[in-house]
Design a protein around this motif. Structure first.
Motif, PDB file in Angstrom:
ATOM      1  N   ALA A 131     -33.421  37.036  -3.714  1.00  0.00           N
ATOM      2  CA  ALA A 131     -33.953  38.352  -3.347  1.00  0.00           C
ATOM      3  C   ALA A 131     -32.867  39.413  -3.468  1.00  0.00           C
ATOM      4  O   ALA A 131     -33.109  40.511  -3.983  1.00  0.00           O
ATOM      5  CB  ALA A 131     -34.531  38.327  -1.931  1.00  0.00           C
ATOM      6  N   GLU A 132     -31.645  39.090  -3.034  1.00  0.00           N
ATOM      7  CA  GLU A 132     -30.548  40.038  -3.143  1.00  0.00           C
ATOM      8  C   GLU A 132     -30.208  40.353  -4.595  1.00  0.00           C
ATOM      9  O   GLU A 132     -29.837  41.463  -4.935  1.00  0.00           O
ATOM     10  CB  GLU A 132     -29.314  39.522  -2.406  1.00  0.00           C
ATOM     11  CG  GLU A 132     -29.472  39.573  -0.905  1.00  0.00           C
ATOM     12  CD  GLU A 132     -28.332  38.933  -0.144  1.00  0.00           C
ATOM     13  OE1 GLU A 132     -27.432  38.329  -0.760  1.00  0.00           O
ATOM     14  OE2 GLU A 132     -28.325  39.035   1.091  1.00  0.00           O
ATOM     15  N   GLY A 133     -30.351  39.359  -5.458  1.00  0.00           N
ATOM     16  CA  GLY A 133     -30.030  39.559  -6.863  1.00  0.00           C
ATOM     17  C   GLY A 133     -31.141  40.169  -7.690  1.00  0.00           C
ATOM     18  O   GLY A 133     -30.870  40.873  -8.669  1.00  0.00           O
ATOM     19  N   LEU A 134     -32.379  39.943  -7.307  1.00  0.00           N
ATOM     20  CA  LEU A 134     -33.501  40.364  -8.148  1.00  0.00           C
ATOM     21  C   LEU A 134     -34.232  41.612  -7.649  1.00  0.00           C
ATOM     22  O   LEU A 134     -34.903  42.281  -8.436  1.00  0.00           O
ATOM     23  CB  LEU A 134     -34.516  39.222  -8.276  1.00  0.00           C
ATOM     24  CG  LEU A 134     -34.019  37.962  -8.978  1.00  0.00           C
ATOM     25  CD1 LEU A 134     -35.048  36.834  -8.855  1.00  0.00           C
ATOM     26  CD2 LEU A 134     -33.712  38.246 -10.441  1.00  0.00           C
ATOM     27  N   ILE A 135     -34.138  41.904  -6.370  1.00  0.00           N
ATOM     28  CA  ILE A 135     -34.861  43.053  -5.820  1.00  0.00           C
ATOM     29  C   ILE A 135     -33.875  44.159  -5.517  1.00  0.00           C
ATOM     30  O   ILE A 135     -32.917  43.978  -4.766  1.00  0.00           O
ATOM     31  CB  ILE A 135     -35.654  42.641  -4.553  1.00  0.00           C
ATOM     32  CG1 ILE A 135     -36.711  41.591  -4.917  1.00  0.00           C
ATOM     33  CG2 ILE A 135     -36.294  43.877  -3.903  1.00  0.00           C
ATOM     34  CD1 ILE A 135     -37.451  41.015  -3.732  1.00  0.00           C
ATOM     35  N   GLU A 136     -34.127  45.315  -6.111  1.00  0.00           N
ATOM     36  CA  GLU A 136     -33.229  46.457  -5.957  1.00  0.00           C
ATOM     37  C   GLU A 136     -33.503  47.207  -4.664  1.00  0.00           C
ATOM     38  O   GLU A 136     -34.619  47.210  -4.158  1.00  0.00           O
ATOM     39  CB  GLU A 136     -33.410  47.419  -7.137  1.00  0.00           C
ATOM     40  CG  GLU A 136     -33.023  46.815  -8.462  1.00  0.00           C
ATOM     41  CD  GLU A 136     -33.301  47.756  -9.613  1.00  0.00           C
ATOM     42  OE1 GLU A 136     -33.482  48.952  -9.383  1.00  0.00           O
ATOM     43  OE2 GLU A 136     -33.348  47.256 -10.747  1.00  0.00           O
ATOM     44  N   GLY A 137     -32.459  47.870  -4.184  1.00  0.00           N
ATOM     45  CA  GLY A 137     -32.610  48.751  -3.039  1.00  0.00           C
ATOM     46  C   GLY A 137     -32.514  48.045  -1.711  1.00  0.00           C
ATOM     47  O   GLY A 137     -32.556  46.826  -1.614  1.00  0.00           O
ATOM     48  N   GLU A 138     -32.373  48.847  -0.678  1.00  0.00           N
ATOM     49  CA  GLU A 138     -32.262  48.352   0.690  1.00  0.00           C
ATOM     50  C   GLU A 138     -33.337  49.007   1.543  1.00  0.00           C
ATOM     51  O   GLU A 138     -33.765  50.121   1.293  1.00  0.00           O
ATOM     52  CB  GLU A 138     -30.895  48.708   1.295  1.00  0.00           C
ATOM     53  CG  GLU A 138     -29.715  48.083   0.574  1.00  0.00           C
ATOM     54  CD  GLU A 138     -29.679  46.585   0.668  1.00  0.00           C
ATOM     55  OE1 GLU A 138     -30.022  46.046   1.726  1.00  0.00           O
ATOM     56  OE2 GLU A 138     -29.302  45.946  -0.330  1.00  0.00           O
ATOM     57  N   LYS A 139     -33.750  48.314   2.583  1.00  0.00           N
ATOM     58  CA  LYS A 139     -34.710  48.854   3.546  1.00  0.00           C
ATOM     59  C   LYS A 139     -34.009  49.941   4.344  1.00  0.00           C
ATOM     60  O   LYS A 139     -32.887  49.754   4.824  1.00  0.00           O
ATOM     61  CB  LYS A 139     -35.196  47.727   4.469  1.00  0.00           C
ATOM     62  CG  LYS A 139     -36.243  48.152   5.444  1.00  0.00           C
ATOM     63  CD  LYS A 139     -37.576  48.244   4.792  1.00  0.00           C
ATOM     64  CE  LYS A 139     -38.612  48.570   5.849  1.00  0.00           C
ATOM     65  NZ  LYS A 139     -39.647  49.398   5.358  1.00  0.00           N
ATOM     66  N   GLU A 140     -34.657  51.101   4.460  1.00  0.00           N
ATOM     67  CA  GLU A 140     -34.057  52.231   5.198  1.00  0.00           C
ATOM     68  C   GLU A 140     -34.014  51.946   6.672  1.00  0.00           C
ATOM     69  O   GLU A 140     -34.895  51.395   7.225  1.00  0.00           O
ATOM     70  CB  GLU A 140     -34.897  53.497   4.958  1.00  0.00           C
ATOM     71  CG  GLU A 140     -35.063  53.811   3.489  1.00  0.00           C
ATOM     72  CD  GLU A 140     -33.953  54.630   2.908  1.00  0.00           C
ATOM     73  OE1 GLU A 140     -33.410  55.476   3.643  1.00  0.00           O
ATOM     74  OE2 GLU A 140     -33.609  54.429   1.746  1.00  0.00           O
TER      75      GLU A 140
END
Length: 140
Positions: A131-140
């Motif tokens: 998930a860290e490698g494939l999904i961009e961005g962070e939850k605000e």
């Protein structure tokens, strides 16, 4: 087969299953919703700590309670269930005829409960990595 080869095979199976789960979350289930992708990534990061502090049964009950149609908690709960029903877990598998993960987990004896907890944590570790490698961005 040596124990090293067995462990490598187990980790490879977990990794492959987790990779497919994250790809499914990103490209199919939440393909048009970046916020739900970020939620998925955030929850996958948080759930292992919840398991370690509250226990697997209580954490699964929480995830199940937070599951709404089409949200990230529902998908993660489903993916953990599918993983435990697959051929990849090491010592114990959830029977295919069982449908409720939390009920199955909390009715196991303490030895099997520990095995399931270790297995779920190992699987979630791979989910988190992908998930860290494939999904961009962070939850605000």
């Amino acid at each position: 087969m040596s124990s090293e080869k067995i462990m490598l095979k187990l980790e490879k199976g977990r990794a492959e299953f987790a990779y497919k789960c994250v790809l499914d979350a990103k490209e199919r289930v939440f393909s048009n919703n970046k916020e739900k992708q970020k939620d998925y990534k955030s929850y996958v990061r948080k759930i292992p700590a919840m398991i370690l502090s509250n226990g697997l049964g209580q954490t699964l009950a929480f995830v199940k309670a937070k599951s709404d149609k089409g949200n990230a908690y529902e998908l993660i709960y489903k993916q953990i269930t599918e993983y435990l029903k697959s051929e990849h877990p090491t010592r114990i598998r959830m029977p295919n005829e069982k449908n409720e993960l939390v009920e199955w987990v909390i009715t196991r004896d303490s030895v099997n409960y520990k095995y399931i907890t270790k297995e779920v944590l190992a699987f979630l570790n791979w989910l988190r990595r992908f998930a860290e490698g494939l999904i961009e961005g962070e939850k605000e």
